[in-house]
Design a protein around this motif. Structure first.
Motif, PDB file in Angstrom:
ATOM      1  N   ALA A  62      -2.181   1.991 -31.666  1.00 47.86           N
ATOM      2  CA  ALA A  62      -1.757   0.637 -31.276  1.00 47.86           C
ATOM      3  C   ALA A  62      -2.242   0.265 -29.879  1.00 47.86           C
ATOM      4  O   ALA A  62      -2.281  -0.912 -29.523  1.00 47.86           O
ATOM      5  N   VAL A  63      -2.634   1.256 -29.094  1.00 50.09           N
ATOM      6  CA  VAL A  63      -3.129   1.010 -27.732  1.00 50.09           C
ATOM      7  C   VAL A  63      -4.635   0.783 -27.805  1.00 50.09           C
ATOM      8  O   VAL A  63      -5.381   1.645 -28.244  1.00 50.09           O
ATOM      9  N   ALA A  64      -5.057  -0.406 -27.379  1.00 47.88           N
ATOM     10  CA  ALA A  64      -6.468  -0.778 -27.448  1.00 47.88           C
ATOM     11  C   ALA A  64      -7.261  -0.282 -26.254  1.00 47.88           C
ATOM     12  O   ALA A  64      -8.496  -0.260 -26.278  1.00 47.88           O
ATOM     13  N   GLY A  65      -6.566   0.107 -25.186  1.00 49.35           N
ATOM     14  CA  GLY A  65      -7.239   0.566 -23.983  1.00 49.35           C
ATOM     15  C   GLY A  65      -6.208   0.994 -22.966  1.00 49.35           C
ATOM     16  O   GLY A  65      -5.012   1.074 -23.252  1.00 49.35           O
ATOM     17  N   CYS A  66      -6.674   1.261 -21.764  1.00 48.80           N
ATOM     18  CA  CYS A  66      -5.756   1.641 -20.701  1.00 48.80           C
ATOM     19  C   CYS A  66      -6.351   1.268 -19.351  1.00 48.80           C
ATOM     20  O   CYS A  66      -7.547   0.986 -19.235  1.00 48.80           O
TER      21      CYS A  66
ATOM     22  N   LEU B  37      -4.160  12.811 -16.845  1.00 45.73           N
ATOM     23  CA  LEU B  37      -4.977  12.158 -17.871  1.00 45.73           C
ATOM     24  C   LEU B  37      -5.567  13.153 -18.862  1.00 45.73           C
ATOM     25  O   LEU B  37      -5.881  12.778 -19.995  1.00 45.73           O
ATOM     26  N   THR B  38      -5.701  14.415 -18.480  1.00 44.77           N
ATOM     27  CA  THR B  38      -6.237  15.412 -19.414  1.00 44.77           C
ATOM     28  C   THR B  38      -5.275  15.677 -20.561  1.00 44.77           C
ATOM     29  O   THR B  38      -5.678  16.226 -21.582  1.00 44.77           O
ATOM     30  N   GLU B  39      -4.012  15.291 -20.419  1.00 43.04           N
ATOM     31  CA  GLU B  39      -2.997  15.555 -21.439  1.00 43.04           C
ATOM     32  C   GLU B  39      -2.594  14.311 -22.233  1.00 43.04           C
ATOM     33  O   GLU B  39      -1.775  14.396 -23.139  1.00 43.04           O
ATOM     34  N   ILE B  40      -3.140  13.167 -21.894  1.00 44.58           N
ATOM     35  CA  ILE B  40      -2.728  11.915 -22.537  1.00 44.58           C
ATOM     36  C   ILE B  40      -3.658  11.582 -23.692  1.00 44.58           C
ATOM     37  O   ILE B  40      -4.878  11.631 -23.562  1.00 44.58           O
ATOM     38  N   VAL B  41      -3.043  11.256 -24.824  1.00 41.12           N
ATOM     39  CA  VAL B  41      -3.761  10.728 -25.981  1.00 41.12           C
ATOM     40  C   VAL B  41      -2.975   9.502 -26.427  1.00 41.12           C
ATOM     41  O   VAL B  41      -1.789   9.593 -26.741  1.00 41.12           O
ATOM     42  N   TRP B  42      -3.632   8.357 -26.429  1.00 37.35           N
ATOM     43  CA  TRP B  42      -2.955   7.101 -26.759  1.00 37.35           C
ATOM     44  C   TRP B  42      -2.856   6.918 -28.268  1.00 37.35           C
ATOM     45  O   TRP B  42      -3.780   7.251 -29.002  1.00 37.35           O
TER      46      TRP B  42
ATOM     47  N   GLU C 215     -14.418   7.498 -16.476  1.00 32.86           N
ATOM     48  CA  GLU C 215     -14.680   8.651 -17.348  1.00 32.86           C
ATOM     49  C   GLU C 215     -13.385   9.364 -17.730  1.00 32.86           C
ATOM     50  O   GLU C 215     -13.187   9.729 -18.889  1.00 32.86           O
ATOM     51  N   HIS C 216     -12.489   9.554 -16.763  1.00 31.07           N
ATOM     52  CA  HIS C 216     -11.192  10.179 -17.065  1.00 31.07           C
ATOM     53  C   HIS C 216     -10.416   9.345 -18.091  1.00 31.07           C
ATOM     54  O   HIS C 216      -9.804   9.898 -19.010  1.00 31.07           O
ATOM     55  N   LEU C 217     -10.410   8.032 -17.913  1.00 35.54           N
ATOM     56  CA  LEU C 217      -9.679   7.162 -18.842  1.00 35.54           C
ATOM     57  C   LEU C 217     -10.304   7.171 -20.241  1.00 35.54           C
ATOM     58  O   LEU C 217      -9.589   7.187 -21.251  1.00 35.54           O
ATOM     59  N   LEU C 218     -11.628   7.179 -20.311  1.00 35.14           N
ATOM     60  CA  LEU C 218     -12.298   7.179 -21.609  1.00 35.14           C
ATOM     61  C   LEU C 218     -11.896   8.402 -22.435  1.00 35.14           C
ATOM     62  O   LEU C 218     -11.723   8.301 -23.649  1.00 35.14           O
ATOM     63  N   ARG C 219     -11.714   9.533 -21.787  1.00 40.09           N
ATOM     64  CA  ARG C 219     -11.334  10.748 -22.513  1.00 40.09           C
ATOM     65  C   ARG C 219      -9.959  10.614 -23.172  1.00 40.09           C
ATOM     66  O   ARG C 219      -9.681  11.269 -24.162  1.00 40.09           O
ATOM     67  N   THR C 220      -9.088   9.762 -22.622  1.00 40.55           N
ATOM     68  CA  THR C 220      -7.748   9.600 -23.198  1.00 40.55           C
ATOM     69  C   THR C 220      -7.787   8.803 -24.495  1.00 40.55           C
ATOM     70  O   THR C 220      -6.829   8.818 -25.259  1.00 40.55           O
ATOM     71  N   LEU C 221      -8.876   8.090 -24.713  1.00 39.55           N
ATOM     72  CA  LEU C 221      -9.001   7.242 -25.910  1.00 39.55           C
ATOM     73  C   LEU C 221      -9.865   7.874 -26.980  1.00 39.55           C
ATOM     74  O   LEU C 221     -10.078   7.282 -28.033  1.00 39.55           O
ATOM     75  N   ALA C 222     -10.392   9.065 -26.718  1.00 38.52           N
ATOM     76  CA  ALA C 222     -11.306   9.706 -27.678  1.00 38.52           C
ATOM     77  C   ALA C 222     -10.573  10.249 -28.883  1.00 38.52           C
ATOM     78  O   ALA C 222      -9.430  10.544 -28.878  1.00 38.52           O
TER      79      ALA C 222
ATOM     80  N   TRP D 281       0.826  -1.208   0.000  1.00 35.42           N
ATOM     81  CA  TRP D 281       0.000   0.000   0.000  1.00 35.42           C
ATOM     82  C   TRP D 281       0.858   1.255   0.000  1.00 35.42           C
ATOM     83  O   TRP D 281       2.073   1.181   0.053  1.00 35.42           O
ATOM     84  N   ASP D 282       0.189   2.386  -0.029  1.00 35.66           N
ATOM     85  CA  ASP D 282       0.832   3.707  -0.037  1.00 35.66           C
ATOM     86  C   ASP D 282       1.666   3.916  -1.294  1.00 35.66           C
ATOM     87  O   ASP D 282       2.772   4.442  -1.247  1.00 35.66           O
ATOM     88  N   GLN D 283       1.104   3.513  -2.428  1.00 41.52           N
ATOM     89  CA  GLN D 283       1.775   3.673  -3.711  1.00 41.52           C
ATOM     90  C   GLN D 283       1.230   4.885  -4.461  1.00 41.52           C
ATOM     91  O   GLN D 283       0.083   5.282  -4.287  1.00 41.52           O
ATOM     92  N   ALA D 284       2.054   5.412  -5.320  1.00 43.32           N
ATOM     93  CA  ALA D 284       1.619   6.473  -6.234  1.00 43.32           C
ATOM     94  C   ALA D 284       0.680   5.865  -7.270  1.00 43.32           C
ATOM     95  O   ALA D 284       0.698   4.645  -7.500  1.00 43.32           O
ATOM     96  N   PRO D 285      -0.128   6.688  -7.921  1.00 49.41           N
ATOM     97  CA  PRO D 285      -0.984   6.174  -8.998  1.00 49.41           C
ATOM     98  C   PRO D 285      -0.145   5.499 -10.082  1.00 49.41           C
ATOM     99  O   PRO D 285       1.016   5.848 -10.302  1.00 49.41           O
ATOM    100  N   ARG D 286      -0.749   4.535 -10.750  1.00 45.59           N
ATOM    101  CA  ARG D 286      -0.073   3.798 -11.820  1.00 45.59           C
ATOM    102  C   ARG D 286      -0.978   3.798 -13.043  1.00 45.59           C
ATOM    103  O   ARG D 286      -2.194   3.746 -12.927  1.00 45.59           O
ATOM    104  N   LEU D 287      -0.354   3.816 -14.216  1.00 49.10           N
ATOM    105  CA  LEU D 287      -1.089   3.851 -15.470  1.00 49.10           C
ATOM    106  C   LEU D 287      -0.508   2.811 -16.416  1.00 49.10           C
ATOM    107  O   LEU D 287       0.717   2.664 -16.502  1.00 49.10           O
ATOM    108  N   PHE D 288      -1.392   2.117 -17.127  1.00 49.71           N
ATOM    109  CA  PHE D 288      -0.983   1.046 -18.029  1.00 49.71           C
ATOM    110  C   PHE D 288      -1.646   1.229 -19.394  1.00 49.71           C
ATOM    111  O   PHE D 288      -2.851   1.479 -19.468  1.00 49.71           O
ATOM    112  N   ALA D 289      -0.867   1.093 -20.454  1.00 45.90           N
ATOM    113  CA  ALA D 289      -1.418   0.971 -21.798  1.00 45.90           C
ATOM    114  C   ALA D 289      -1.836  -0.492 -21.951  1.00 45.90           C
ATOM    115  O   ALA D 289      -1.143  -1.394 -21.471  1.00 45.90           O
ATOM    116  N   LEU D 290      -2.967  -0.730 -22.589  1.00 39.91           N
ATOM    117  CA  LEU D 290      -3.441  -2.090 -22.831  1.00 39.91           C
ATOM    118  C   LEU D 290      -3.313  -2.371 -24.332  1.00 39.91           C
ATOM    119  O   LEU D 290      -3.889  -1.658 -25.152  1.00 39.91           O
TER     120      LEU D 290
END
Length: 169
Positions: free
Chosen positions: A83-87, A75-80, A162-169, A25-34
């Motif tokens: 090749a990235v199918a999701g996140c 996440l407001t600045e990320i655009v995948w 919702e935040h993640l969906l915006r990165t895939l728009a 526990w006590d970890q920073a946020p993590r993000l993964f390309a799928l």
């Protein structure tokens, strides 16, 4: 207990949760390309022995994040790329029961102090995974008790989804 219908997205969400849980526990946020595993193996054949042979599987690829900003802001600045199918994202939060919301202050600093001191607060780890076609899966695990059940479903963390969906728009 009824399990959620199995799918590649569900499996990758559970894989991400299990991977992050090994570090405590006590970890920073993590993000993964799928990425579809078949696409990854086609580009990097040397990885085939390390990845699932299931032609429908999804492989999570962890992304490096700046530790000085909130994930939702990043996440407001990320655009995948295509090749990235999701996140998927993992965050730790404090949750309160719904009835506690009415008594919370409006001031952001006072709100943080009130939430941190609330006797019914629960620390949780949230995982949200989404695909470009709108499929979602999420998990929630409480920090206490140590053997807390993993809750899962398509929409347990709608704000993060919702935040993640915006990165895939």
């Amino acid at each position: 207990m009824q399990l959620m219908p199995d799918s590649p997205l569900r499996r990758v969400a559970l894989e991400v949760e299990a991977h992050v849980a090994t570090e405590g526990w006590d970890q920073a946020p993590r993000l993964f390309a799928l990425v579809p595993t078949a696409d990854l193996v086609a580009r990097e054949p040397g990885l085939a022995d390390q990845l699932s042979a299931d032609p429908d599987s999804i492989t999570p690829i962890e992304q490096e994040l700046s530790g000085d900003r909130e994930l939702e802001d990043l996440l407001t600045e990320i655009v995948w790329p295509d090749a990235v199918a999701g996140c998927a994202a993992v965050v730790e939060r404090i949750m309160l029961p719904p009835e506690a919301e009415a008594s919370l202050p409006d001031d952001p600093d006072e709100l943080l102090a009130a939430v941190a001191a609330h006797p019914d607060r629960r620390e949780v780890r949230l995982v949200a995974a989404i695909t470009r076609d709108g499929r979602t899966h999420s998990t929630v695990r409480a920090r206490e008790p140590i053997d807390a059940e993993l809750l899962e479903g398509p929409d347990l963390v709608p704000g993060l989804i919702e935040h993640l969906l915006r990165t895939l728009a």
